[in-house]
Design a protein around this motif. Structure first.
Motif, PDB file in Angstrom:
ATOM      1  N   ARG A 188      25.409  35.706  20.742  1.00 26.83           N
ATOM      2  CA  ARG A 188      25.353  34.524  19.877  1.00 26.83           C
ATOM      3  C   ARG A 188      26.116  34.781  18.579  1.00 26.83           C
ATOM      4  N   ALA A 189      25.900  35.959  18.008  1.00 27.91           N
ATOM      5  CA  ALA A 189      26.565  36.291  16.742  1.00 27.91           C
ATOM      6  C   ALA A 189      28.083  36.344  16.932  1.00 27.91           C
ATOM      7  N   ALA A 190      28.518  36.889  18.088  1.00 30.78           N
ATOM      8  CA  ALA A 190      29.960  36.965  18.355  1.00 30.78           C
ATOM      9  C   ALA A 190      30.547  35.554  18.450  1.00 30.78           C
ATOM     10  N   LEU A 191      29.839  34.653  19.126  1.00 29.47           N
ATOM     11  CA  LEU A 191      30.340  33.280  19.261  1.00 29.47           C
ATOM     12  C   LEU A 191      30.362  32.581  17.904  1.00 29.47           C
ATOM     13  N   LYS A 192      29.380  32.888  17.063  1.00 29.59           N
ATOM     14  CA  LYS A 192      29.334  32.287  15.717  1.00 29.59           C
ATOM     15  C   LYS A 192      30.517  32.752  14.880  1.00 29.59           C
ATOM     16  N   ARG A 193      30.920  33.999  15.086  1.00 25.98           N
ATOM     17  CA  ARG A 193      32.042  34.534  14.305  1.00 25.98           C
ATOM     18  C   ARG A 193      33.389  34.035  14.807  1.00 25.98           C
ATOM     19  N   ALA A 194      33.430  33.509  16.044  1.00 25.76           N
ATOM     20  CA  ALA A 194      34.712  33.050  16.606  1.00 25.76           C
ATOM     21  C   ALA A 194      35.283  31.928  15.740  1.00 25.76           C
ATOM     22  N   ALA A 195      36.605  31.850  15.710  1.00 25.01           N
ATOM     23  CA  ALA A 195      37.249  30.791  14.918  1.00 25.01           C
ATOM     24  C   ALA A 195      37.017  29.429  15.556  1.00 25.01           C
ATOM     25  N   LEU A 196      36.866  29.448  16.887  1.00 28.15           N
ATOM     26  CA  LEU A 196      36.761  28.185  17.611  1.00 28.15           C
ATOM     27  C   LEU A 196      35.917  28.376  18.866  1.00 28.15           C
ATOM     28  N   CYS A 197      34.909  27.494  19.042  1.00 25.69           N
ATOM     29  CA  CYS A 197      34.142  27.455  20.295  1.00 25.69           C
ATOM     30  C   CYS A 197      34.422  26.105  20.925  1.00 25.69           C
ATOM     31  N   VAL A 198      35.234  26.087  21.969  1.00 23.87           N
ATOM     32  CA  VAL A 198      35.619  24.808  22.565  1.00 23.87           C
ATOM     33  C   VAL A 198      34.708  24.478  23.746  1.00 23.87           C
ATOM     34  N   PRO A 199      34.494  23.170  24.001  1.00 24.67           N
ATOM     35  CA  PRO A 199      33.596  22.779  25.097  1.00 24.67           C
ATOM     36  C   PRO A 199      34.300  22.872  26.442  1.00 24.67           C
ATOM     37  N   ASP A 200      33.969  23.899  27.217  1.00 26.25           N
ATOM     38  CA  ASP A 200      34.629  24.109  28.507  1.00 26.25           C
ATOM     39  C   ASP A 200      33.910  23.337  29.611  1.00 26.25           C
ATOM     40  N   GLY A 201      32.604  23.202  29.520  1.00 21.73           N
ATOM     41  CA  GLY A 201      31.848  22.612  30.636  1.00 21.73           C
ATOM     42  C   GLY A 201      31.385  21.191  30.349  1.00 21.73           C
ATOM     43  N   ILE A 202      31.247  20.414  31.430  1.00 21.82           N
ATOM     44  CA  ILE A 202      30.766  19.037  31.301  1.00 21.82           C
ATOM     45  C   ILE A 202      29.343  19.039  30.733  1.00 21.82           C
ATOM     46  N   GLY A 203      28.566  20.082  31.068  1.00 21.60           N
ATOM     47  CA  GLY A 203      27.193  20.195  30.573  1.00 21.60           C
ATOM     48  C   GLY A 203      27.141  20.303  29.062  1.00 21.60           C
ATOM     49  N   VAL A 204      28.162  20.922  28.474  1.00 16.58           N
ATOM     50  CA  VAL A 204      28.215  21.051  27.012  1.00 16.58           C
ATOM     51  C   VAL A 204      28.501  19.679  26.389  1.00 16.58           C
ATOM     52  N   MET A 205      29.398  18.909  27.032  1.00 17.22           N
ATOM     53  CA  MET A 205      29.721  17.560  26.529  1.00 17.22           C
ATOM     54  C   MET A 205      28.447  16.688  26.539  1.00 17.22           C
ATOM     55  N   TRP A 206      27.734  16.783  27.652  1.00 12.67           N
ATOM     56  CA  TRP A 206      26.518  15.985  27.847  1.00 12.67           C
ATOM     57  C   TRP A 206      25.439  16.363  26.829  1.00 12.67           C
ATOM     58  N   ALA A 207      25.236  17.667  26.667  1.00 16.35           N
ATOM     59  CA  ALA A 207      24.197  18.129  25.746  1.00 16.35           C
ATOM     60  C   ALA A 207      24.545  17.724  24.311  1.00 16.35           C
ATOM     61  N   ALA A 208      25.818  17.837  23.952  1.00 16.24           N
ATOM     62  CA  ALA A 208      26.254  17.465  22.603  1.00 16.24           C
ATOM     63  C   ALA A 208      25.966  15.978  22.373  1.00 16.24           C
ATOM     64  N   ARG A 209      26.235  15.186  23.400  1.00  8.57           N
ATOM     65  CA  ARG A 209      26.037  13.742  23.278  1.00  8.57           C
ATOM     66  C   ARG A 209      24.565  13.418  23.045  1.00  8.57           C
ATOM     67  N   LEU A 210      23.685  14.119  23.759  1.00 12.04           N
ATOM     68  CA  LEU A 210      22.245  13.916  23.551  1.00 12.04           C
ATOM     69  C   LEU A 210      21.837  14.271  22.134  1.00 12.04           C
ATOM     70  N   ARG A 211      22.608  15.176  21.526  1.00  9.11           N
ATOM     71  CA  ARG A 211      22.319  15.567  20.143  1.00  9.11           C
ATOM     72  C   ARG A 211      23.089  14.687  19.147  1.00  9.11           C
ATOM     73  N   GLY A 212      23.690  13.603  19.661  1.00 11.58           N
ATOM     74  CA  GLY A 212      24.342  12.635  18.779  1.00 11.58           C
ATOM     75  C   GLY A 212      25.774  12.978  18.422  1.00 11.58           C
ATOM     76  N   ALA A 213      26.356  13.982  19.091  1.00 11.53           N
ATOM     77  CA  ALA A 213      27.744  14.354  18.803  1.00 11.53           C
ATOM     78  C   ALA A 213      28.611  13.988  20.003  1.00 11.53           C
ATOM     79  N   ARG A 214      29.633  13.193  19.770  1.00 11.50           N
ATOM     80  CA  ARG A 214      30.500  12.809  20.874  1.00 11.50           C
ATOM     81  C   ARG A 214      31.740  13.705  20.852  1.00 11.50           C
ATOM     82  N   LEU A 215      31.828  14.611  21.813  1.00  8.85           N
ATOM     83  CA  LEU A 215      33.011  15.474  21.896  1.00  8.85           C
ATOM     84  C   LEU A 215      34.075  14.698  22.661  1.00  8.85           C
ATOM     85  N   ARG A 216      35.294  14.739  22.158  1.00  7.43           N
ATOM     86  CA  ARG A 216      36.317  13.884  22.747  1.00  7.43           C
ATOM     87  C   ARG A 216      36.798  14.361  24.117  1.00  7.43           C
ATOM     88  N   GLU A 217      37.054  15.658  24.261  1.00 10.79           N
ATOM     89  CA  GLU A 217      37.621  16.151  25.526  1.00 10.79           C
ATOM     90  C   GLU A 217      37.131  17.538  25.836  1.00 10.79           C
TER      91      GLU A 217
END
Ligand code: UDP
Length: 246
Positions: free
Chosen positions: A55-84
């Motif tokens: 988790r700490a390594a991912l937090k330090r990354a410059a960019l965490c991009v949404p690779d999976g459809i599950g991440v897009m869906w979960a973000a949306r449930l949290r009120g964030a619409r990821l574009r692609e």
């Protein structure tokens, strides 16, 4: 800087498109320094949930991009619409094309012996002028790190793809990217296997339906144990428990 759209299991997820990702990479190559990109899917997040160091390594990354459809869906449930979605499997060929146009050198690290070489060969034939800084299978075993770092450093690569799967590739980059001298390091999972034809990616229409995970499960049934994490991930998001556990 890219905006953090939401936080899932303690991991920040950025809302960037594939084009924006390439533009950021261009800027980072010009600026120097070292920048890590993680291609995050629900399996990453379930591991990050219980592994504070990942988790700490991912937090330090410059960019965490949404690779999976599950991440897009979960973000949306949290009120964030990821574009692609921005997947490792798309970034490897796209960035190789951009690199051929702009003269960036890429080092292809990871996968089974010979696969990185085959991947670079195929990409070079598709994009004449692509400068392949190096190819090496190596392994994420810490005893191999000094040799790998020396190889990448000597190659003067600007971009380092690491195909060791998560969390090994992301932990490796977090620890060693700066020592390699590469401006950008990206964990790309099984992407070389797709380019080299060792594994087959789902047809576009299945990808568009958001069912790539199901296709992968059918082709590589040994994944079922790993993919059990997916329904559990969905459950945790639905009940609002998408927080770190430890
Ligand atoms: N791999 C490797 N060394 C290791 C473990 C894995 O080179 O010690 C490679 C493996 O050959 C594959 C990639 O890492 O090319 C991981 O692929 P996987 O499909 O598991 O990753 P995902 O895309 O699911 O993150």
């Amino acid at each position: 800087m890219p905006t953090v759209a939401c936080d899932l299991m303690g991991v920040p997820i950025h809302d960037v498109t594939p084009d924006e990702t390439i533009n950021l990479i261009a800027r980072w190559i010009e600026d120097g320094g070292s920048h890590q990109i993680a291609t995050v899917n629900p399996e990453f997040l379930m591991q990050a949930r219980t592994h504070p160091s990942f988790r700490a390594a991912l937090k330090r990354a410059a960019l965490c991009v949404p690779d999976g459809i599950g991440v897009m869906w979960a973000a949306r449930l949290r009120g964030a619409r990821l574009r692609e979605r921005v997947t490792g499997s798309d970034i490897v060929p796209r960035l190789s094309r951009a690199a051929a146009q702009r003269g960036w050198r890429i080092f292809y690290l990871g996968a089974a012996p010979g696969v990185a070489e085959r991947t670079a060969e195929i990409l070079q034939s598709r994009h004449p002028g692509l400068r392949v800084a190096g190819c090496y299978a190596g392994s994420p075993d810490p005893v191999e790190a000094p040799e790998i770092i020396a190889r990448v450093r000597a190659s003067q690569a600007e971009i380092l793809f690491v195909a060791y799967g998560a969390p090994a590739q992301d932990l490796w980059l977090d620890q060693h990217l700066a020592q390699t001298g590469a401006a950008v390091g990206i964990g790309v999972g099984g992407s070389f296997d797709f380019v080299a034809g060792v594994a087959k990616r789902a047809p576009r229409w299945i990808q568009r339906l958001g069912l790539e995970w199901g296709y992968r499960l059918l082709r590589e049934p040994w994944r079922w144990r790993r993919q059990l994490a997916l329904p559990y991930f969905a459950w945790l998001v639905l009940v609002g428990q998408d927080k770190p556990k430890t």
